[in-house]
Design a protein around this motif. Structure first.
Motif, short mmCIF file in Angstrom:
data_model
loop_
_atom_site.label_atom_id
_atom_site.label_comp_id
_atom_site.label_asym_id
_atom_site.label_seq_id
_atom_site.Cartn_x
_atom_site.Cartn_y
_atom_site.Cartn_z
N UNK A 209 33.93 48.05 41.76
CA UNK A 209 33.87 47.24 40.74
C UNK A 209 34.69 47.99 39.50
N UNK A 210 35.10 47.10 38.25
CA UNK A 210 35.76 47.43 37.37
C UNK A 210 34.99 46.64 36.23
N UNK A 211 35.01 47.13 35.29
CA UNK A 211 34.84 46.36 33.69
C UNK A 211 36.10 46.82 33.14
N UNK A 212 36.73 45.46 32.63
CA UNK A 212 37.80 45.51 31.96
C UNK A 212 37.78 44.88 30.69
N UNK A 213 37.96 45.40 29.50
CA UNK A 213 37.94 44.41 28.33
C UNK A 213 39.26 43.87 27.93
N UNK A 214 39.25 43.08 26.65
CA UNK A 214 40.34 42.10 26.56
C UNK A 214 41.58 42.79 26.38
N UNK A 215 41.65 43.95 26.00
CA UNK A 215 42.93 44.82 25.81
C UNK A 215 43.37 45.44 27.09
N UNK A 216 42.77 45.30 28.36
CA UNK A 216 43.15 45.74 29.56
C UNK A 216 42.68 47.20 29.96
N UNK A 222 33.26 51.45 39.63
CA UNK A 222 32.48 51.89 40.56
C UNK A 222 32.73 53.35 41.20
N UNK A 223 31.69 53.84 41.89
CA UNK A 223 31.66 55.44 42.29
C UNK A 223 32.86 55.65 43.20
N UNK A 224 33.28 54.47 44.14
CA UNK A 224 34.24 54.87 45.11
C UNK A 224 35.76 54.75 44.36
N UNK A 225 35.89 54.23 43.22
CA UNK A 225 37.22 54.23 42.78
C UNK A 225 37.53 55.76 42.32
N UNK A 226 36.55 56.45 41.70
CA UNK A 226 36.57 58.00 41.40
C UNK A 226 37.11 58.88 42.58
N UNK A 227 36.65 58.08 44.03
CA UNK A 227 37.08 59.00 44.98
C UNK A 227 38.66 58.65 45.56
N UNK A 228 39.03 57.59 45.33
CA UNK A 228 40.41 57.42 45.78
C UNK A 228 41.51 56.97 44.82
N UNK A 229 41.23 56.91 43.57
CA UNK A 229 42.20 56.82 42.57
C UNK A 229 42.29 57.91 41.56
N UNK A 230 43.31 58.94 41.82
CA UNK A 230 43.41 60.04 41.19
C UNK A 230 43.64 59.59 39.61
N UNK A 231 43.03 60.31 38.74
CA UNK A 231 43.07 60.14 37.32
C UNK A 231 42.43 59.00 36.63
N UNK A 232 41.67 58.26 37.66
CA UNK A 232 40.96 57.14 36.87
C UNK A 232 39.79 57.47 36.01
N UNK A 233 39.85 56.98 34.66
CA UNK A 233 38.73 57.26 33.85
C UNK A 233 38.59 56.25 32.86
N UNK A 234 37.17 56.31 32.21
CA UNK A 234 37.08 55.22 31.25
C UNK A 234 37.80 55.11 30.15
N UNK A 235 38.38 53.95 29.69
CA UNK A 235 39.51 54.08 28.38
C UNK A 235 40.99 53.83 29.21
N UNK A 236 41.07 54.08 30.31
CA UNK A 236 42.45 54.08 30.91
C UNK A 236 42.83 52.69 30.84
N UNK A 237 44.31 52.37 30.57
CA UNK A 237 44.47 50.97 30.74
C UNK A 237 44.69 50.58 32.13
N UNK A 238 44.36 49.33 32.60
CA UNK A 238 44.33 49.02 34.11
C UNK A 238 45.74 48.92 34.32
N UNK A 239 46.83 48.68 33.60
CA UNK A 239 48.15 48.64 34.10
C UNK A 239 48.74 50.19 34.31
N UNK A 240 47.99 51.24 34.00
CA UNK A 240 48.42 52.53 34.26
C UNK A 240 48.17 52.85 35.53
N UNK A 241 47.50 52.30 36.25
CA UNK A 241 46.84 52.59 37.38
C UNK A 241 46.84 51.68 38.65
#
Length: 325
Positions: A209-216, A222-241
């Motif tokens: 799952x992803x919570x995304x704000x109005x600024x993207x 979700x916990x499984x995104x941490x396992x498969x998407x390198x560099x994902x972190x809170x505050x990262x813009x959706x479009x960067x990943x």
């Protein structure tokens, strides 16, 4: 939000004169008071620490209007609580029939008492006759998007005076900035309130799952995104990943929530190796995207295995997807 009025024309002056008439009456509890208090409490701001962003506004208000005291006041049921206080060391004060800010929130107009000693209502207040020695008060109501006056940005002087039109405009403008800060805080408070109580349940049901704000920006994931998407972190813009498939973008989802809410959407990570499908659930200021990997794509489960994830078939089964997907 707070109305900035009409600038230098006569309409603004008329609203100020109307506010002065209110100063002669007692601030009875209005029928909307309960709703106003609920709106105030939804900010999650009462009894919190001082913040520089509010203190900067009161300092600026005092400088622009050449007054010794400026306050960001939030009007509670029986007290005034000060989020910021310039020129006075105070945290809160009682709300009674002679409280200035209690009168000021009865209207969205600028509330001005040019000389408290000549005002029939306030002249007997201990704030006027006592050590505080208040002789002048001006307060701009902090009116939220729903029309609730939560408090005031007010300025106080120990000598009687009038406000110039430019000073009126400055006070209104600064009050609008305070409201923007309060609304931003409400969004964060409500988001964290929701997330803190439901994220474990959501993660168990849909670990992608992803919570995304109005600024993207990705606010939670979700916990499984941490396992498969390198560099994902809170505050990262959706479009960067990630990137959406087709013409979809995050702003379109917010602008046309009725069209996209619950509909099936596809997106992939930037290197194109992992493809996901999901469905939006729209809230006022953020979207919840429940998703799962597309296991029959070219990337498939083998690519996830090569990334050394802990993904298993139960995480990508159809049962993990929202029913609308």
């Amino acid at each position: 939000s707070v109305s900035l009025g009409e600038g230098r024309n006569g309409g603004t002056r008329d609203k100020i004169r109307q506010s002065r008439l209110i100063a002669m009456s007692v601030p009875d509890i209005t029928p909307e008071e309960q709703q106003r208090l609920m709106a105030l409490y939804s900010l999650g701001i009462l009894d919190t620490e001082r913040e520089d962003r509010f203190d900067r506004i009161t300092r600026l208000a005092a400088a622009l209007l050449n007054v010794p005291i400026a306050l960001v006041t939030l009007v509670d049921r029986d007290r005034h609580w000060f989020k910021s206080a310039f020129g006075v060391d105070i945290v809160e004060s009682a709300r009674d029939s002679r409280s200035f800010c209690g009168h000021a929130i009865r209207s969205d107009a600028l509330f001005v008492v040019p000389d408290t000693l000549t005002d029939a209502h306030f002249s007997g207040s201990n704030l006027v006759t006592g050590d505080a020695g208040i002789r002048f008060y001006a307060g701009a109501p902090l009116v939220d998007a729903a029309g609730h006056a939560l408090g005031t940005l007010c300025v106080i002087d120990t000598r009687p005076r009038e406000l110039s039109e430019s000073e009126e405009f400055a006070l209104r403008t600064l009050a609008a900035t305070v409201v923007e800060l309060l609304e931003a805080r409400r969004r964060n408070f409500l988001f964290n309130f929701f997330y803190d109580r439901f994220h474990i349940l959501i993660d168990r049901a849909c670990p992608y799952f992803l919570f995304i704000d109005k600024e993207g920006r990705i606010r939670r994931f979700g916990s499984n995104f941490r396992n498969c998407i390198l560099g994902i972190r809170e505050g990262e813009h959706f479009g960067e990943l990630f990137e959406w498939e087709g013409s979809l973008d995050t702003q379109k989802v917010f602008n046309d929530s009725s069209r996209w809410s619950g509909n099936l959407v596809f997106f992939k990570n930037k290197d194109g190796m992992l493809r996901f499908r999901g469905a939006f659930h729209h809230f006022d200021d953020f979207i919840l995207l429940l998703s799962a990997p597309v296991i029959n794509s070219q990337s498939g489960i083998n690519d996830l295995d090569r990334k050394s994830t802990r993904l298993n078939s139960s995480h990508v089964s159809e049962s993990r997807m929202p029913s609308s997907a």
